[in-house]
Design a protein around this motif. Sequence first.
Motif, PDB file in Angstrom:
ATOM      1  N   PHE A 149      16.398  59.420   6.969  1.00 30.73           N
ATOM      2  CA  PHE A 149      15.954  58.022   6.990  1.00 30.73           C
ATOM      3  C   PHE A 149      15.162  57.658   8.244  1.00 30.73           C
ATOM      4  N   SER A 150      14.932  58.622   9.130  1.00 30.41           N
ATOM      5  CA  SER A 150      14.224  58.311  10.379  1.00 30.41           C
ATOM      6  C   SER A 150      12.814  57.761  10.154  1.00 30.41           C
ATOM      7  N   PRO A 151      12.013  58.278   9.188  1.00 29.41           N
ATOM      8  CA  PRO A 151      10.694  57.657   8.967  1.00 29.41           C
ATOM      9  C   PRO A 151      10.798  56.194   8.554  1.00 29.41           C
ATOM     10  N   PHE A 152      11.810  55.876   7.745  1.00 28.29           N
ATOM     11  CA  PHE A 152      12.013  54.500   7.307  1.00 28.29           C
ATOM     12  C   PHE A 152      12.387  53.600   8.482  1.00 28.29           C
ATOM     13  N   VAL A 153      13.291  54.082   9.331  1.00 24.66           N
ATOM     14  CA  VAL A 153      13.705  53.302  10.499  1.00 24.66           C
ATOM     15  C   VAL A 153      12.546  53.148  11.476  1.00 24.66           C
ATOM     16  N   LEU A 154      11.758  54.212  11.681  1.00 32.05           N
ATOM     17  CA  LEU A 154      10.635  54.163  12.611  1.00 32.05           C
ATOM     18  C   LEU A 154       9.525  53.226  12.127  1.00 32.05           C
ATOM     19  N   SER A 155       9.405  53.071  10.819  1.00 32.05           N
ATOM     20  CA  SER A 155       8.429  52.098  10.316  1.00 32.05           C
ATOM     21  C   SER A 155       8.817  50.691  10.747  1.00 32.05           C
ATOM     22  N   GLY A 156      10.118  50.430  10.841  1.00 30.71           N
ATOM     23  CA  GLY A 156      10.585  49.151  11.359  1.00 30.71           C
ATOM     24  C   GLY A 156      10.338  49.022  12.850  1.00 30.71           C
ATOM     25  N   LEU A 157      10.379  50.145  13.572  1.00 27.45           N
ATOM     26  CA  LEU A 157      10.093  50.123  15.010  1.00 27.45           C
ATOM     27  C   LEU A 157       8.661  49.677  15.269  1.00 27.45           C
ATOM     28  N   ARG A 158       7.731  50.132  14.455  1.00 23.38           N
ATOM     29  CA  ARG A 158       6.333  49.719  14.622  1.00 23.38           C
ATOM     30  C   ARG A 158       6.190  48.207  14.444  1.00 23.38           C
ATOM     31  N   ILE A 159       6.904  47.657  13.472  1.00 22.72           N
ATOM     32  CA  ILE A 159       6.869  46.209  13.256  1.00 22.72           C
ATOM     33  C   ILE A 159       7.450  45.476  14.470  1.00 22.72           C
ATOM     34  N   THR A 160       8.558  45.981  14.995  1.00 17.17           N
ATOM     35  CA  THR A 160       9.204  45.350  16.144  1.00 17.17           C
ATOM     36  C   THR A 160       8.286  45.336  17.363  1.00 17.17           C
ATOM     37  N   VAL A 161       7.646  46.470  17.646  1.00 16.17           N
ATOM     38  CA  VAL A 161       6.760  46.557  18.811  1.00 16.17           C
ATOM     39  C   VAL A 161       5.554  45.630  18.639  1.00 16.17           C
ATOM     40  N   ALA A 162       4.932  45.664  17.457  1.00 16.85           N
ATOM     41  CA  ALA A 162       3.774  44.803  17.211  1.00 16.85           C
ATOM     42  C   ALA A 162       4.160  43.330  17.294  1.00 16.85           C
ATOM     43  N   ILE A 166      14.517  36.424   7.848  1.00 18.97           N
ATOM     44  CA  ILE A 166      13.496  35.918   6.918  1.00 18.97           C
ATOM     45  C   ILE A 166      12.848  37.057   6.124  1.00 18.97           C
ATOM     46  N   GLY A 167      13.485  38.235   6.141  1.00 16.59           N
ATOM     47  CA  GLY A 167      13.059  39.322   5.267  1.00 16.59           C
ATOM     48  C   GLY A 167      12.028  40.271   5.833  1.00 16.59           C
ATOM     49  N   LEU A 168      11.696  40.168   7.106  1.00 10.25           N
ATOM     50  CA  LEU A 168      10.723  41.087   7.693  1.00 10.25           C
ATOM     51  C   LEU A 168      11.415  42.417   7.992  1.00 10.25           C
ATOM     52  N   GLU A 169      10.813  43.507   7.566  1.00 17.78           N
ATOM     53  CA  GLU A 169      11.438  44.824   7.691  1.00 17.78           C
ATOM     54  C   GLU A 169      11.188  45.408   9.077  1.00 17.78           C
ATOM     55  N   ASP A 170      11.867  44.849  10.052  1.00 19.27           N
ATOM     56  CA  ASP A 170      11.745  45.327  11.425  1.00 19.27           C
ATOM     57  C   ASP A 170      12.777  46.419  11.679  1.00 19.27           C
ATOM     58  N   LEU A 171      12.964  46.773  12.943  1.00 24.25           N
ATOM     59  CA  LEU A 171      13.885  47.851  13.299  1.00 24.25           C
ATOM     60  C   LEU A 171      15.312  47.552  12.857  1.00 24.25           C
ATOM     61  N   VAL A 172      15.773  46.329  13.100  1.00 22.19           N
ATOM     62  CA  VAL A 172      17.150  45.968  12.744  1.00 22.19           C
ATOM     63  C   VAL A 172      17.328  45.936  11.227  1.00 22.19           C
ATOM     64  N   TYR A 173      16.369  45.347  10.537  1.00 20.15           N
ATOM     65  CA  TYR A 173      16.446  45.247   9.075  1.00 20.15           C
ATOM     66  C   TYR A 173      16.505  46.642   8.444  1.00 20.15           C
ATOM     67  N   ASN A 174      15.613  47.528   8.858  1.00 20.51           N
ATOM     68  CA  ASN A 174      15.576  48.865   8.274  1.00 20.51           C
ATOM     69  C   ASN A 174      16.785  49.694   8.683  1.00 20.51           C
ATOM     70  N   GLY A 175      17.245  49.515   9.928  1.00 21.11           N
ATOM     71  CA  GLY A 175      18.443  50.222  10.356  1.00 21.11           C
ATOM     72  C   GLY A 175      19.661  49.798   9.554  1.00 21.11           C
ATOM     73  N   TYR A 176      19.781  48.499   9.318  1.00 14.22           N
ATOM     74  CA  TYR A 176      20.898  47.989   8.518  1.00 14.22           C
ATOM     75  C   TYR A 176      20.805  48.484   7.076  1.00 14.22           C
ATOM     76  N   ALA A 177      19.581  48.471   6.508  1.00 12.15           N
ATOM     77  CA  ALA A 177      19.390  48.941   5.130  1.00 12.15           C
ATOM     78  C   ALA A 177      19.727  50.419   4.996  1.00 12.15           C
TER      79      ALA A 177
END
Length: 229
Positions: free
Chosen positions: A7-20, A174-185
Amino acid sequence: MDAVLQFSPFVLSGLRITVALSLLSLLVAVTLGLLGAWAKLSSSRAARRIAEFYTTLVRGVPDLVLMLLLYFGGQMALNRIGAVTGLWRHWELNAFTAGILAIGFIFGSYMTETFRGAALAIPRGQIEAGIAGGMSRSVLFRRIIWPQLVRYALPSFTNIWLTLMKTTALVSVIGLEDLVYNGYAAGKATQMPFTFMFVVLMTYLVLTAISDVGLRWLDRRYSAHLRKA
């Protein structure tokens, strides 16, 4: 461990959202902070009152409430204006944009006080000397005001930036798939919530360490003349 790698690619996609989200929110916050500090220090009574209302409002309302108000209420207000004026039919505010505006709006009030305090710390005599020496406003700002403004604001700016970066976790509501959202999912899907929340925790610590290095470099750059003296 296999689940984390899977699941690391999925979690890292949330990291990109968090940084941006963090960087863009910081840009909005710094812009509002500079405008707010200018308003509070201006001779205009109306500008001072507007800036005071802005900082008081943010201090008195929880961050999550402001974010939800901007996300839902902002869309309703924009669509109502569009219906009345006929300029647009429907305008939808996505979660990413709402997160940027909400977090930038919230931390812009803290930046206002940071920049105001830094501006007041600059010796007035140096500004007067620059004016007497024939400096234009742009040169005066670039050579005297800005370097000292950054130096005096940097300690508070550091704390605000680190808090802002952690506050981005609220956008998961509010449903944004950031690091926390993807990590929890990912934790929910694998029934390993503690493992993936620990991964999220370590990721935030890495971001904090990287930020600390960058901010220390800024501090050394804008304090170099003090060490030479």
